[in-house]
Design an enzyme around this catalytic site. Sequence first.
Site, PDB file in Angstrom:
ATOM      1  N   GLY A  72       8.924  24.165  24.674  1.00 33.80           N
ATOM      2  CA  GLY A  72       9.581  24.818  23.555  1.00 33.80           C
ATOM      3  C   GLY A  72       8.678  25.151  22.402  1.00 33.80           C
ATOM      4  N   CYS A  73       7.415  25.416  22.649  1.00 38.57           N
ATOM      5  CA  CYS A  73       6.450  25.750  21.603  1.00 38.57           C
ATOM      6  C   CYS A  73       6.156  24.548  20.695  1.00 38.57           C
ATOM      7  CB  CYS A  73       6.904  26.904  20.720  1.00 38.57           C
ATOM      8  SG  CYS A  73       6.661  28.516  21.442  1.00 38.57           S
ATOM      9  N   ALA A  74       4.942  24.524  20.198  1.00 35.17           N
ATOM     10  CA  ALA A  74       4.533  23.458  19.284  1.00 35.17           C
ATOM     11  C   ALA A  74       3.790  24.085  18.119  1.00 35.17           C
ATOM     12  CB  ALA A  74       3.612  22.476  20.004  1.00 35.17           C
TER      13      ALA A  74
END
Lengths: 370, 244
Positions: free
Chosen positions: A13-15
């Site tokens: 989920g993206c960082a």
Amino acid sequence: MLRREGEIRIPSGCAIAGIINRQGERFDGSAIIASIANMHQRSNGLGGGFAAYGIYQEYKDYFALHIYYDDETARQLTENYLNQNFRIVVNEMLPLRPLRRIVDAPLIWRYFVTPREEKLMVSHLSEDDFIFKAVMWINDCVRGAFVASSGKNMGAFKGVGYPEDIGEFFRLEEYHAYLWTAHGRFPTNTPGWWGGAHPFTLLNWSVVHNGEISSYSTNRRFLEMYGYRCSLQTDTEVIAYTFDFLMRKQQLTLEETLDVIAAPFWTTIQKEAQARLRRQYGALLLNGPFSIIVATDHGLVAVNDRIKLRPLVAATRGSYLYVASEESAIRVVAPVVEKVWTPGGGEPVVGLLKDKEGLIAMPDQQSRSA
Amino acid sequence: MTVIDAGQYDQAALLEVLANVNEPEIEVVHVNGQRYLGCGWKNRKKLILRGTAGNNLGAFAEGPHIVLYGNGQEGVGNTMSEGLIVVHGRVGDIAGYGMRGGALYIRDNAGYRLGIHMKAYLQKQPVIVVGGRAGAFTGEYMAGGTIIILGLNDDNRPLVGPWCGTGMYSGAIYLRGEVPYEHLAPNTTCQVLQADELEPIMDYLQRYAEYFDYDIEKILSQPFTRITTVNKRLYKHMYTGFVS
């Protein structure tokens, strides 16, 4: 046998991560790499990148252009254009460390430039607007070329791969910055290509983003009326241009800008000034789930969407401010912190250089919060 | 008791090592962001964690006793159905999401969407106790169980954020001290409890005091308000075609 949709699940989920030393002391890229690497599972290897401020002390009065090319033709076309419009004091390939995990890299060049005086004079533009036009022209008109960063004394380093590999590829341990931001990408709606990796930048602005901007088309149509060209195929691009438009061109304060992009709901709006901003710049409301870190040479601001559909944690230790998608990404570089907290939706975390504090009034912490 | 250093393993290896420890008590040190610890465990083991636990700590758990000395991140106790999680720190968003049994004790604050979609059935009665405060959407779509917010940190911010109990149709939320009425969903109703009406949650309060070494008298020094729901079928007009 081919795997079918639904048989593979990648729970990512993206960082995002950011570190600033508010005294302006510079430190190398290993801390930010360690921070973003801690959240490895949030990315899927289709994008990683970094923004670094204070890295080009020797050329701090020149615009530093990082330009990516598909081929030599694109480079020649772009360099012809640059030569006509700019005095180029350095023209070199960006130093890279070849890695087996990083493939299909474009040609990556770095230029330190300043607008040619006669060109600047006849253009009737400010230096910044002159650069702005050049960036838009290259991104829009030169096939196979795009500008990864165009600010002074800063640079963006991004590409396709896991962020820790991208950091190694760009030799970030050799750069010293007082402010670093980073991104690990899990592309959902748009292609994972070198131009689509974060950060997205324009002049000194850079943005890393976890989430999606459902209002992208609305925002884009508005920005295009003011000469912005959205050519990088990813929603995050409009955030960088929105900050440039509101804060540099319209001279809004940070507080007002936040009231535009994360405006309170009409039902909870309290101040007439907020309502006025929402009416005036309604097309720049960023709708959808997001956590973002926006940086300039003055510092950074991290903020969530109004109902906080993405994670964000902040912590302080001495002159350092840390922000990240997960607390563990902060603890890995600062095991002991003085304060750690999760801001609410629309509630900004602001970290400015000590000597720039007076330039931006500290925003009200709760007026946008849900 | 087996002690494991989380720093020695990558994510997948750590989970595998933990799953294969055949002892009733396991301690993991240097935890920092590793996800899915105790996730899906169907046993009565005690798992002691030191550090910052990653997302989905104890998710889908059926029975283990997890004690975290440090902060939790997102999804602590997500859909757990049995067991006990005690966090000596704070937790992020969606703690106790869809929880259907067991107990979750959080010493400090909880993030947004605490206990949303929580439910209960017969002896499966989930409970969440938060020592600090919680964010917006607490108990949204709640269908059973108990959420208790104590507000012991006294930081002058509301006990819960806006839209508390939106779409809720069963279960109860207990708030200690000042109730932010403007943040409660319209379908909820409040009742300030007398001392003798605290019986249903007394055991939970005592456990909080015991787990975190807190003075129960201090906890009881403020009034409690119970939030329940008025209308059991909130959205019937949306799927029955007419309002009966």
